[in-house]
Each structure stands twice: as structure tokens, then as C-alpha cells.
Motif scaffolding. Structure first.
Motif, PDB file in Angstrom:
ATOM      1  N   LEU A  18       0.828  -1.203   0.000  1.00 47.40           N
ATOM      2  CA  LEU A  18       0.000   0.000   0.000  1.00 47.40           C
ATOM      3  C   LEU A  18       0.866   1.258   0.000  1.00 47.40           C
ATOM      4  O   LEU A  18       1.749   1.415   0.845  1.00 47.40           O
ATOM      5  N   THR A  19       0.594   2.144  -0.939  1.00 48.80           N
ATOM      6  CA  THR A  19       1.251   3.451  -0.938  1.00 48.80           C
ATOM      7  C   THR A  19       0.559   4.331   0.096  1.00 48.80           C
ATOM      8  O   THR A  19      -0.579   4.039   0.521  1.00 48.80           O
ATOM      9  N   PRO A  20       1.194   5.414   0.540  1.00 42.82           N
ATOM     10  CA  PRO A  20       0.535   6.324   1.489  1.00 42.82           C
ATOM     11  C   PRO A  20      -0.805   6.836   0.970  1.00 42.82           C
ATOM     12  O   PRO A  20      -1.759   6.996   1.743  1.00 42.82           O
ATOM     13  N   GLU A  21      -0.877   7.070  -0.339  1.00 44.91           N
ATOM     14  CA  GLU A  21      -2.121   7.564  -0.922  1.00 44.91           C
ATOM     15  C   GLU A  21      -3.235   6.512  -0.814  1.00 44.91           C
ATOM     16  O   GLU A  21      -4.382   6.831  -0.450  1.00 44.91           O
ATOM     17  N   LYS A  22      -2.897   5.242  -1.119  1.00 47.82           N
ATOM     18  CA  LYS A  22      -3.891   4.178  -1.033  1.00 47.82           C
ATOM     19  C   LYS A  22      -4.316   3.929   0.414  1.00 47.82           C
ATOM     20  O   LYS A  22      -5.475   3.653   0.699  1.00 47.82           O
ATOM     21  N   TRP A  23      -3.339   4.063   1.313  1.00 47.18           N
ATOM     22  CA  TRP A  23      -3.668   3.867   2.734  1.00 47.18           C
ATOM     23  C   TRP A  23      -4.638   4.943   3.214  1.00 47.18           C
ATOM     24  O   TRP A  23      -5.606   4.644   3.921  1.00 47.18           O
ATOM     25  N   GLU A  24      -4.410   6.170   2.823  1.00 44.15           N
ATOM     26  CA  GLU A  24      -5.283   7.259   3.208  1.00 44.15           C
ATOM     27  C   GLU A  24      -6.684   7.060   2.633  1.00 44.15           C
ATOM     28  O   GLU A  24      -7.695   7.324   3.300  1.00 44.15           O
ATOM     29  N   ALA A  25      -6.740   6.544   1.410  1.00 37.09           N
ATOM     30  CA  ALA A  25      -8.036   6.290   0.780  1.00 37.09           C
ATOM     31  C   ALA A  25      -8.809   5.217   1.544  1.00 37.09           C
ATOM     32  O   ALA A  25     -10.032   5.316   1.714  1.00 37.09           O
ATOM     33  N   LEU A  26      -8.093   4.201   2.025  1.00 35.27           N
ATOM     34  CA  LEU A  26      -8.758   3.149   2.802  1.00 35.27           C
ATOM     35  C   LEU A  26      -9.297   3.693   4.118  1.00 35.27           C
ATOM     36  O   LEU A  26     -10.378   3.303   4.569  1.00 35.27           O
ATOM     37  N   LEU A  27      -8.539   4.567   4.753  1.00 35.35           N
ATOM     38  CA  LEU A  27      -8.982   5.138   6.022  1.00 35.35           C
ATOM     39  C   LEU A  27     -10.267   5.948   5.838  1.00 35.35           C
ATOM     40  O   LEU A  27     -11.097   6.038   6.747  1.00 35.35           O
ATOM     41  N   GLN A  28     -10.428   6.517   4.647  1.00 34.97           N
ATOM     42  CA  GLN A  28     -11.613   7.324   4.364  1.00 34.97           C
ATOM     43  C   GLN A  28     -12.779   6.496   3.822  1.00 34.97           C
ATOM     44  O   GLN A  28     -13.888   6.992   3.700  1.00 34.97           O
ATOM     45  N   ASP A  29     -12.493   5.232   3.524  1.00 32.77           N
ATOM     46  CA  ASP A  29     -13.525   4.351   2.956  1.00 32.77           C
ATOM     47  C   ASP A  29     -14.471   3.913   4.082  1.00 32.77           C
ATOM     48  O   ASP A  29     -14.058   3.250   5.033  1.00 32.77           O
ATOM     49  N   GLU A  30     -15.728   4.252   3.986  1.00 29.70           N
ATOM     50  CA  GLU A  30     -16.684   3.993   5.065  1.00 29.70           C
ATOM     51  C   GLU A  30     -17.340   2.627   4.985  1.00 29.70           C
ATOM     52  O   GLU A  30     -18.138   2.271   5.860  1.00 29.70           O
ATOM     53  N   ARG A  31     -17.026   1.854   3.961  1.00 31.80           N
ATOM     54  CA  ARG A  31     -17.636   0.528   3.864  1.00 31.80           C
ATOM     55  C   ARG A  31     -17.247  -0.328   5.069  1.00 31.80           C
ATOM     56  O   ARG A  31     -16.090  -0.361   5.488  1.00 31.80           O
TER      57      ARG A  31
END
Length: 256
Positions: A18-31
Motif C-alpha cells: 500500500l502506498t501512502p495515498e492508497k492507505w489514506e483512501a482506505l482510512l476514508q472508505d466507510e464501507r
């Protein structure tokens, strides 16, 4: 942008890719599925962190010996002092200085499949190792304490590289020609003793499983010779085998 599927995210987490960008996107993913995966991932990383810390703590005695100028540090341990049948088994092993096996511990704390996997790994990566079996007849002749020491001596003598320092689980071995340190609960405190513990445990368990095929009435494949209900029932029904320790109760009282 299209969100990744739960299956794709799980694969990325398993790969730690996971890149930092992908990790941040996962943290924001509400699923809910994504957040469940993240919680599981965090628990896994925390467990890995604890295991790494524990492994480093278990290198204490080896690191101290290296600092004192020793080069070939052997760990030695035994299994099988308490069973009513079978040998007492000791293993000695010298590990390389950079040896790394996260999760290594006292063999009794490891699951059987993990022990077997670790045993193979230790054999493949050790500088040298040796496993000694002391049969039940000898145990009956000299007592289990002396037989245990004999097993340890033989395991150490079988090392192709003679140790210059020995870490022993609990016992003191007075006839060694090098320095030693007896460590209480050493199989949970030293990686060398823990490795020896794993080698000895796996070797003895394999012996007892083979013995069960020859004498199937005692549950040796599960109790490894310890005095379980199934084992005691077998003794009542069939008597003692040639592998039983006749100096141990209740074996010695059979027929009396």
C-alpha cells in the motif's frame, strides 16, 4: 474513481503493498467490510510487533555470550522426563549469529504444525545440531535425572562444531569442558534453548507416533507416553510394553 473491491483490498493488505495515498483512501472508505479488514490488519501488525520484540528479548543470553567473546554458543534442552513410556530426548543446536525465526518459543507453547515447520527451518539454518535418545531401559537403570543429563551430554558431544559456551535449560552439567549457564525456563528465555526444545519435542513426538503403530492400545500418538486416561486404560487391558518405564508408577505396580 472506482473503489477497489473488498477482495482486492484484502490482497493488498496481505501483501503489505500500500502506498501512502492508497492507505489514506482506505482510512476514508466507510464501507463496513473495509473497516473490518483494517482492524484485522492492525491486530496482525501489533501481534507481529510483539513477536519481534519477544524474539529480540530472547536473544539476551546469546548477545551477552557474544559480548563476552564466545563464538559457538550451543543451546541444549530435553523433553520426555515425565512420561510412563518412551525415551527421554535431548537436542543441542548452535545457531548462526544472524539467525531469525520470529515466533520461536518454548515448544510446549507452539501448535504441532508450527513446531514441525520450525524444526525443519532450524535444521536448515543451524550451524549444527544433534538429537540424542536415551531408552527407557537406561532410564530405569540410572533414574530419569541421570538419564536426562546423559541425553544432554550426548546431544552436545554430537555437535560437529564444538561449542565454547552452552546455555542449558535449568540443569547444571558438571562434566562439560567449556563454560555454561543454566537458565530457569530457558526454553522460553533463550532462542538457542527454544530451538533445541523444538527439535527434541518434534523428534520425540515422531518416535511416539511410530510406536503407536506398533502398540496401538495406549494412545501414544496423542499422549506421547504421558499417563492419560487412555494410556492407563491400555496398561490395565494389555499390560506394559517393552517401551514402558518399569521404575515409574503405576507401571512398576502392574501385576502386584
Amino acid at each position: 474513481m472506482k473503489k477497489q473491491s473488498i477482495t482486492e483490498i484484502k490482497a493488498l493488505l496481505n501483501e503489505d503493498n500500500l502506498t501512502p495515498e492508497k492507505w489514506e483512501a482506505l482510512l476514508q472508505d466507510e464501507r463496513k467490510g473495509v473497516q473490518t479488514l483494517l482492524k484485522s490488519y492492525h491486530r496482525k501488525k501489533e501481534r507481529e510487533k510483539r513477536l519481534i520484540q519477544r524474539f529480540e528479548e530472547m536473544r539476551h543470553y546469546e548477545n551477552k555470550a557474544y559480548q563476552n567473546g564466545f563464538e559457538w554458543i550451543a543451546g541444549v534442552d530435553e523433553v520426555g522426563r515425565g512420561p510412563l513410556a518412551g525415551p527421554v530426548v535431548a537436542a543441542a543446536v548452535i545457531l548462526p549469529k544472524d539467525f531469525r525465526l520470529i515466533g520461536l518459543d518454548d515448544s510446549k507453547k507452539l501448535k504441532e504444525e508450527v513446531r514441525e515447520e520450525y524444526s525443519t527451518y532450524i535444521k536448515e539454518h543451524a550451524i549444527c545440531y544433534h538429537i540424542s535418545f536415551i531408552e527407557n531401559q537406561i532410564i530405569d537403570g540410572i533414574n530419569i535425572y541421570e538419564a536426562t543429563k546423559q541425553a544432554m551430554y550426548e546431544a552436545l558431544a554430537g555437535l560437529t562444531t564444538p561449542p565454547d559456551h552452552v546455555l542449558v535449560d535449568a540443569l547444571h552439567l558438571p562434566n562439560l569442558n567449556c563454560s555454561q549457564e543454566a537458565i530457569i525456563k530457558g526454553d522460553a528465555s533463550s532462542i538457542s534453548i527454544a530451538a533445541a526444545s523444538v527439535l527434541a519435542k518434534v523428534a520425540r513426538d515422531q518416535f511416539m507416533k511410530e510406536l503407536d503403530k506398533k502398540y496401538p492400545g495406549y494412545g501414544f500418538d496423542k499422549n506421547m507416553g504421558y499417563g492419560t486416561k487412555a494410556h492407563l486404560k491400555g496398561l490395565e487391558e494389555y499390560g506394559a510394553t517393552p517401551y514402558h518405564r518399569t521404575s515409574f508408577a503405576p507401571v512398576k505396580t502392574l501385576g502386584k
